[in-house]
Scaffold this motif. Structure first.
Motif, PDB file in Angstrom:
ATOM      1  N   PRO A   1      22.725  48.288  42.247  1.00  0.00           N
ATOM      2  CA  PRO A   1      21.603  47.023  42.046  1.00  0.00           C
ATOM      3  C   PRO A   1      20.128  49.153  42.530  1.00  0.00           C
ATOM      4  CG  PRO A   1      22.252  46.331  43.969  1.00  0.00           C
ATOM      5  CD  PRO A   1      23.135  47.810  43.647  1.00  0.00           C
ATOM      6  N   ILE A   2      20.458  49.369  43.484  1.00  0.00           N
ATOM      7  CA  ILE A   2      19.834  50.848  43.368  1.00  0.00           C
ATOM      8  C   ILE A   2      19.671  51.924  43.230  1.00  0.00           C
ATOM      9  CG2 ILE A   2      19.346  52.661  45.675  1.00  0.00           C
ATOM     10  CD1 ILE A   2      20.464  50.925  47.872  1.00  0.00           C
ATOM     11  N   GLN A   3      20.955  52.192  42.607  1.00  0.00           N
ATOM     12  CA  GLN A   3      20.965  53.734  41.303  1.00  0.00           C
ATOM     13  C   GLN A   3      20.574  53.212  40.099  1.00  0.00           C
ATOM     14  OE1 GLN A   3      23.531  52.022  43.629  1.00  0.00           O
ATOM     15  NE2 GLN A   3      24.880  53.942  44.227  1.00  0.00           N
ATOM     16  N   HIS A   4      20.241  51.402  40.186  1.00  0.00           N
ATOM     17  CA  HIS A   4      19.968  51.286  38.378  1.00  0.00           C
ATOM     18  C   HIS A   4      18.360  50.554  38.704  1.00  0.00           C
ATOM     19  CE1 HIS A   4      23.678  52.849  36.467  1.00  0.00           C
ATOM     20  NE2 HIS A   4      24.248  51.425  38.234  1.00  0.00           N
ATOM     21  N   ARG A   5      17.423  50.755  39.497  1.00  0.00           N
ATOM     22  CA  ARG A   5      16.517  49.849  40.087  1.00  0.00           C
ATOM     23  C   ARG A   5      15.436  50.298  38.483  1.00  0.00           C
ATOM     24  NH1 ARG A   5      13.985  52.700  44.597  1.00  0.00           N
ATOM     25  NH2 ARG A   5      12.359  51.804  44.316  1.00  0.00           N
TER      26      ARG A   5
END
Length: 263
Positions: A105-109
């Protein structure tokens, strides 16, 4: 109010091995249009060929942008379980982005803040207007995992990249010209645009695709059939009944403001 429109075109020279195919363009959370279109397809198939289930091929991008992604996935999951139709579901770039968000989730915010927020909100998850912190991103991902029924997760894991049927190949975005279908790269099938759209020579098969749209009319070409008509903007969801004799366009339409291509 949703109305239905139909028109018939000469086939682009391909055959469907004797069985018509209903191909459906990008839905993008427009459940009301999907519901109306499926009802019309059901009536049409029952009247023309009552002794066997209709074959439906969905060209991807079921989620994001429109308001009811969760209801769209629920309807598709029900169709897969139903014995009344044969269903093939292609993966779109938006489903690919969702799956990446669920893993990282952090990388694909960026997906969440651009289009994915509409999908989360369709599951009853509030998304802050300001960019979430890394911890909040993980919390939003976990909330989505909790709110999505198991049937939706299963559906996302079973999406296909290519369906070949007779002289036609069904994909989400398109293919790289000059490369055999069997050797196409996943990212190209999900994301390609101009290199494919501008190519005028024959492909290995006639390509039926979504992903790119100009207005509320499908793109009918000798080498491809584009059936994304920007439902979330135009209010028009398009299906094509492809047979050996004709391509029949079936549209569910509601009033909307037209804008230019996006996907």
């Amino acid at each position: 109010m949703i109305t239905l429109r139909r028109e018939t075109h000469a086939p682009p020279g391909g055959a469907t091995v004797g069985r018509p195919v209903y191909a459906i363009g990008d839905i993008h959370g427009c459940y009301d249009l999907l519901h109306a279109l499926l009802a019309e397809i059901g009536r049409d198939a029952a009247a023309r060929d009552p002794d066997r289930p209709a074959l439906l091929i969905f060209c991807g991008d079921y989620i994001d942008r429109g308001p009811e992604s969760a209801k769209v996935l629920a309807a598709l999951a029900w169709l897969v379980r139903s014995n009344s139709v044969d269903v093939r579901l292609l993966e779109g770039n938006h489903e690919a982005m969702l799956r990446l968000f669920l893993k990282q989730p952090i990388q694909h915010r960026q997906w969440l803040m651009r289009d994915g927020r509409f999908t989360l909100e369709s599951y009853g998850i509030a998304v802050p207007s300001e960019p979430p912190s890394p911890a909040e991103m993980i919390e939003l991902r976990d909330a989505l995992l909790d709110h999505m029924p198991a049937s939706h997760h299963q559906l996302l894991r079973q999406l296909e990249l290519v369906v070949e049927y007779g002289d036609y190949a069904f994909v989400h975005a398109g293919i790289v010209p000059g490369v055999p279908i069997a050797k196409q790269e996943r990212d190209d099938i999900l994301w390609i645009r101009r290199e494919f759209l501008d190519y005028a020579k024959p492909f290995e098969k006639i390509i039926v695709h979504g992903h790119s749209w100009l207005d509320d009319r499908p793109m009918m070409r000798d080498n491809r059939l584009g059936i994304d008509t920007g439902a979330y903007e135009t209010g028009v969801l398009t299906a094509a009944r492809i047979s050996d004799d004709a391509v029949e366009v079936i549209q569910a339409r509601r009033e909307a403001t037209l804008t230019q291509e996006a996907a």
